[in-house]
Design a protein around this motif. Sequence first.
Motif, PDB file in Angstrom:
ATOM      1  N   VAL A 170       1.007  -1.128   0.216  1.00 27.14           N
ATOM      2  CA  VAL A 170      -0.047   0.031  -0.016  1.00 27.14           C
ATOM      3  C   VAL A 170       0.990   1.290   0.016  1.00 27.14           C
ATOM      4  O   VAL A 170       0.541   2.263  -0.363  1.00 27.14           O
ATOM      5  N   HIS A 171       2.044   1.125   0.640  1.00 30.97           N
ATOM      6  CA  HIS A 171       3.083   2.192   0.517  1.00 30.97           C
ATOM      7  C   HIS A 171       4.228   1.124  -0.172  1.00 30.97           C
ATOM      8  O   HIS A 171       4.967   0.384   0.173  1.00 30.97           O
ATOM      9  N   GLY A 172       4.670   2.062  -1.524  1.00 28.04           N
ATOM     10  CA  GLY A 172       5.409   0.954  -2.412  1.00 28.04           C
ATOM     11  C   GLY A 172       6.822   1.027  -1.882  1.00 28.04           C
ATOM     12  O   GLY A 172       7.745   0.127  -2.576  1.00 28.04           O
ATOM     13  N   ASP A 173       7.390   1.748  -0.739  1.00 31.52           N
ATOM     14  CA  ASP A 173       8.993   1.426  -0.622  1.00 31.52           C
ATOM     15  C   ASP A 173       8.768   0.636   0.576  1.00 31.52           C
ATOM     16  O   ASP A 173      10.143   0.357   1.012  1.00 31.52           O
ATOM     17  N   GLU A 174       7.960   0.047   1.092  1.00 35.35           N
ATOM     18  CA  GLU A 174       8.030  -0.915   2.390  1.00 35.35           C
ATOM     19  C   GLU A 174       8.315  -2.234   1.772  1.00 35.35           C
ATOM     20  O   GLU A 174       7.190  -3.195   1.559  1.00 35.35           O
ATOM     21  N   THR A 175       9.419  -2.405   1.685  1.00 39.74           N
ATOM     22  CA  THR A 175       9.828  -3.858   0.691  1.00 39.74           C
ATOM     23  C   THR A 175       9.766  -5.057   1.549  1.00 39.74           C
ATOM     24  O   THR A 175       9.428  -6.200   0.759  1.00 39.74           O
ATOM     25  N   LEU A 187       0.153  -5.378   5.344  1.00 38.89           N
ATOM     26  CA  LEU A 187       1.416  -5.424   5.929  1.00 38.89           C
ATOM     27  C   LEU A 187       2.369  -4.152   5.462  1.00 38.89           C
ATOM     28  O   LEU A 187       2.454  -3.888   4.116  1.00 38.89           O
ATOM     29  N   HIS A 188       2.898  -3.634   6.592  1.00 33.74           N
ATOM     30  CA  HIS A 188       3.701  -2.463   6.337  1.00 33.74           C
ATOM     31  C   HIS A 188       5.022  -2.338   7.065  1.00 33.74           C
ATOM     32  O   HIS A 188       5.480  -3.418   7.929  1.00 33.74           O
ATOM     33  N   THR A 189       6.124  -1.401   6.692  1.00 34.91           N
ATOM     34  CA  THR A 189       7.218  -1.019   7.568  1.00 34.91           C
ATOM     35  C   THR A 189       7.302   0.240   7.834  1.00 34.91           C
ATOM     36  O   THR A 189       6.745   0.899   6.965  1.00 34.91           O
TER      37      THR A 189
HETATM   38 ZN    ZN Z   1       3.136   1.938   5.372  1.00 35.79          ZN
END
Ligand code: ZN
Length: 345
Positions: free
Chosen positions: A63-68, A158-160
């Motif tokens: 959902v956030h593209g840089d949260e690999t 899932l995010h970071t």
């Molecule tokens: Zn995020």
Amino acid sequence: MNDVDVLEWTLAGYAGEQLAEEAQLLNKTVDYAGGQLIFQDYGVVVIEPAAPGTKDVVFSCAVHGDETAPIEIIRDMVQGIMQGEIKPVQRTLFLIANPAAIAINKRFVDMNMNRLFSGAHADGHTPEHKRAANLEHYVTAFYNDAPAGERQRFHYDLHTAIRDSQYEKFAVHPFTHGGPYKKSQLTFLAECGVTTMLLSQSPTTTFSYYSARTHAAEAFTVELGKVRPFGQNDRSKFAAAEQMFTRLIVEHELSLPEFDPYRTKVFDVCRTINRTVEDFTLHFPDDVANFTAFEQGYLLATDGDTEYRVERAGERIVFPNAKVALGQRALLTVIDVSKKRLQLV
Ligand SMILES: [Zn+2]
């Protein structure tokens, strides 16, 4: 076919690149030992076991593209299913939410996608608005296509996090509108290594709130650690979560340890501080970790002429970001919740 990397496939397909014949998976169904994978759209893979259990599980990433790290986890789970190492018995939907943002290694292209659900995608016309609408459509179809009978719905988004955190792994529990909290979820997440829970106290336009509110899913925004580039994630730090996500879909009856109320730290969202003008400042350094507490009276932020100070003892900061678009959240503060006050079932 088994060598197809679902992430590469998604990025290439989403960018409109010509794919090699063996990678022509769009709208295709591929067998795995125990069922079928259906490649519904780029970044959208449905797992239909031949004899499905009673759970319908959604895992979303990017959902956030840089949260690999979450993207690597989902890529590897799909790969594991294609190669016969993971044999799901529960219906599962894997979503790589924002391929356009992954391709440019950014959090988003035009709009923070985690503010575009529960209908908010109707307020604009960027590719992210469109993709959020499509993702809702895929989630709805997935839950509605389930076999008849009593079923349990899950969604782990899932995010970071951008910055360090005093509690490395934490989950945001969407607003329950007065409903109780599930001991089984606190235990499952604790087994994933997620032992901090933040209770949202209002409706939002996040993906997890959407699934919780619209589909009565047990849904969470799960922060698994800190943002790093592809290939630089220490996967051992995510091993417990990966193992539990896999167990959730390969076991018919997931056995969990008994609920322990002291295992999870629980915080209420205390205040949401929005940036409303260009002249917005956070009055602490960039490297201050999530969940850091400040003394009462400490000036946290100024939004034009409005000052935001710590009001309550033990108030901690989460998700600070002074660079958000006007009208968006620049900071949350949270406060400890007594477990006695928490309605648990
Ligand atoms: Zn995020």
